[in-house]
Design an enzyme around this catalytic site. Structure first.
Site, short mmCIF file in Angstrom:
data_model
loop_
_atom_site.label_atom_id
_atom_site.label_comp_id
_atom_site.label_asym_id
_atom_site.label_seq_id
_atom_site.Cartn_x
_atom_site.Cartn_y
_atom_site.Cartn_z
CG HIS A 66 -35.19 86.86 66.32
ND1 HIS A 66 -35.44 85.74 67.85
CD2 HIS A 66 -35.36 88.06 66.83
CE1 HIS A 66 -36.33 86.45 68.24
NE2 HIS A 66 -36.69 87.73 67.99
CG ASP A 90 -37.13 89.24 71.01
OD1 ASP A 90 -36.93 88.65 70.58
OD2 ASP A 90 -38.76 89.34 70.16
CG ASP A 110 -38.40 97.48 73.48
OD1 ASP A 110 -38.52 96.45 72.57
OD2 ASP A 110 -39.29 97.50 73.66
CG ASP A 141 -40.64 107.04 70.85
OD1 ASP A 141 -40.45 105.25 70.18
OD2 ASP A 141 -40.64 108.04 70.73
N GLY A 142 -37.49 104.73 70.20
CA GLY A 142 -36.38 104.79 69.27
C GLY A 142 -37.16 106.03 68.36
CG ASP A 160 -37.46 93.05 66.45
OD1 ASP A 160 -38.56 92.77 66.13
OD2 ASP A 160 -36.74 92.07 66.63
CB SER A 161 -41.08 98.41 65.62
OG SER A 161 -41.71 98.34 64.43
CG ASP A 163 -49.22 94.04 64.34
OD1 ASP A 163 -47.83 93.72 64.10
OD2 ASP A 163 -49.53 93.94 64.69
N1 SAM Z 1 -41.43 90.12 66.39
C1 SAM Z 1 -42.38 90.86 67.08
C2 SAM Z 1 -43.80 91.78 65.94
O1 SAM Z 1 -43.30 91.32 64.91
O2 SAM Z 1 -44.57 91.51 66.45
C3 SAM Z 1 -41.78 92.26 67.32
C4 SAM Z 1 -40.86 91.76 68.91
S1 SAM Z 1 -40.59 92.65 69.96
C5 SAM Z 1 -40.79 92.21 70.67
C6 SAM Z 1 -41.42 94.28 69.01
C7 SAM Z 1 -41.14 95.31 70.20
O3 SAM Z 1 -41.14 96.98 69.63
C8 SAM Z 1 -41.80 95.63 71.45
O4 SAM Z 1 -40.99 95.28 72.59
C9 SAM Z 1 -41.99 96.49 71.86
O5 SAM Z 1 -41.81 97.37 73.68
C10 SAM Z 1 -40.97 97.48 70.77
N2 SAM Z 1 -41.18 98.86 70.18
C11 SAM Z 1 -42.70 99.30 69.86
N3 SAM Z 1 -42.12 100.83 69.56
C12 SAM Z 1 -41.49 101.47 69.95
C13 SAM Z 1 -40.83 102.52 70.31
N4 SAM Z 1 -41.42 103.68 69.22
N5 SAM Z 1 -39.66 102.14 70.28
C14 SAM Z 1 -38.75 101.72 70.94
N6 SAM Z 1 -39.29 100.28 71.09
C15 SAM Z 1 -40.84 100.24 70.41
#
Ligand code: SAM
Length: 285
Positions: A66, A90, A110, A141-142, A160-161, A163
């Site tokens: 973070h 998170d 998110d 959706d981002g 911060d997504s 994979d």
């Molecule tokens: N630190 C982590 C990692 O590198 O694996 C990432 C943590 S954070 C919890 C990842 C977040 O990305 C998830 O809560 C997921 O819901 C979000 N996410 C994935 N695709 C997304 C999208 N298209 N739009 C918005 N949020 C997205």
């Protein structure tokens, strides 16, 4: 997959390794509309959140990720005021962003509200800034959010997504970065989590540089940092700018920062700008 009932294990089939944590208990598991989220209590790393079987964060080492997803970029922008976090459910990145007094608004986008709801219960220390009047939490959706956002309205975008698979895949592609470029103000920056230098240097990281440049970004820069619970234990963030800026970061401000961090500091920031030789070779050929 687990080795037995007292271990959580995440195998990385493509590199023939696995990361395991000894667990005391599984505290929660649910299938949200988007993904399978689980929370464990571990013997030595505090709580663990996984999404679709992949480690997202633990209580013990999330500060590394973070802080490095936020402070290097925030101290590289000349005056970050409007910040957008794509993903980051998170809320740990949001908390770090709001430590900067220059920030007047921080919007977290998110796709999955359940990630945030479960973090509020199991990682309350990461959610302490959710009620900050500068914070806005959206659950959409981002990729779509960026498409719909007005041009030149944001100073810094932090991706911060999860994979780059499933609905996170679009967050690593040219159309998304073109939208980011349009939404950024002059002097704006983007930073994206970019996986492991060791495992993904030739693939995801190299492609990310090419993709960001194809979309029109300049000065792409990968900063590696340790992250024990992610594949290989070594992770990275990749930053890029809308326009070139010199000096590369506000070193004096970083040195005189008025808030606490556990990993980030000005010397570490400076050091992290020096690429390991093998990664430099990959990114310059
Ligand atoms: N630190 C982590 C990692 O590198 O694996 C990432 C943590 S954070 C919890 C990842 C977040 O990305 C998830 O809560 C997921 O819901 C979000 N996410 C994935 N695709 C997304 C999208 N298209 N739009 C918005 N949020 C997205």
């Amino acid at each position: 997959m687990s080795l037995d009932n007292s271990w959580f294990s995440e195998p990385f089939e493509s590199c023939g390794t696995a990361f395991s944590l000894k667990i005391k208990a599984k505290l929660h598991e649910e299938q949200s509309p988007y993904q399978k989220i689980a929370i464990y209590d571990t013997e030595t790393f505090g709580k663990l959140m996984t999404i679709d079987g992949c480690v997202m964060l633990t209580t013990r080492d999330n500060f590394l990720y973070h802080e490095m997803m936020s402070h290097p970029a925030l101290f590289s922008h000349p005056n970050p005021q409007n910040v957008v976090i794509i993903g980051g459910g998170d809320c740990g990145t949001l908390r770090e962003v709001l430590k900067h007094q220059s920030v007047t608004s921080a919007t977290q986008v998110d796709i999955d509200e359940r990630v945030t709801k479960l973090s509020e219960i199991h990682f309350p220390e990461l959610c302490t800034s959710n009620g900050d009047p500068r914070a806005k939490l959206l659950f959409v959706d981002g990729v779509q959010w960026m498409k719909d956002s007005p041009e030149e309205s944001v100073d810094l975008i932090i991706v911060d997504s999860t994979d780059p698979v499933g609905f996170a895949e679009g967050l690593f592609q040219v159309p998304f970065f073109k939208d980011c470029l349009r939404v950024l103000k002059d002097g704006g920056m983007i930073v994206q989590q970019s996986e492991s230098p060791l495992l993904h240097g030739e693939t995801i990281i190299k492609n990310l540089h090419l993709t960001m440049k194809e979309a029109g970004f300049v000065d792409t820069q990968t900063i590696p940092f340790p992250q024990p619970v992610y594949p290989s234990g070594w992770w990275s963030a990749t930053m890029a700018r809308k326009t070139t800026a010199i000096p590369p970061f506000r070193e004096t401000d970083a040195r005189e920062k008025t808030f606490e961090t556990l990993y980030y500091n000005a010397d570490l920031h400076k050091g992290s700008l020096a690429l390991p030789t093998f990664l430099k070779n990959i990114l310059t050929t």
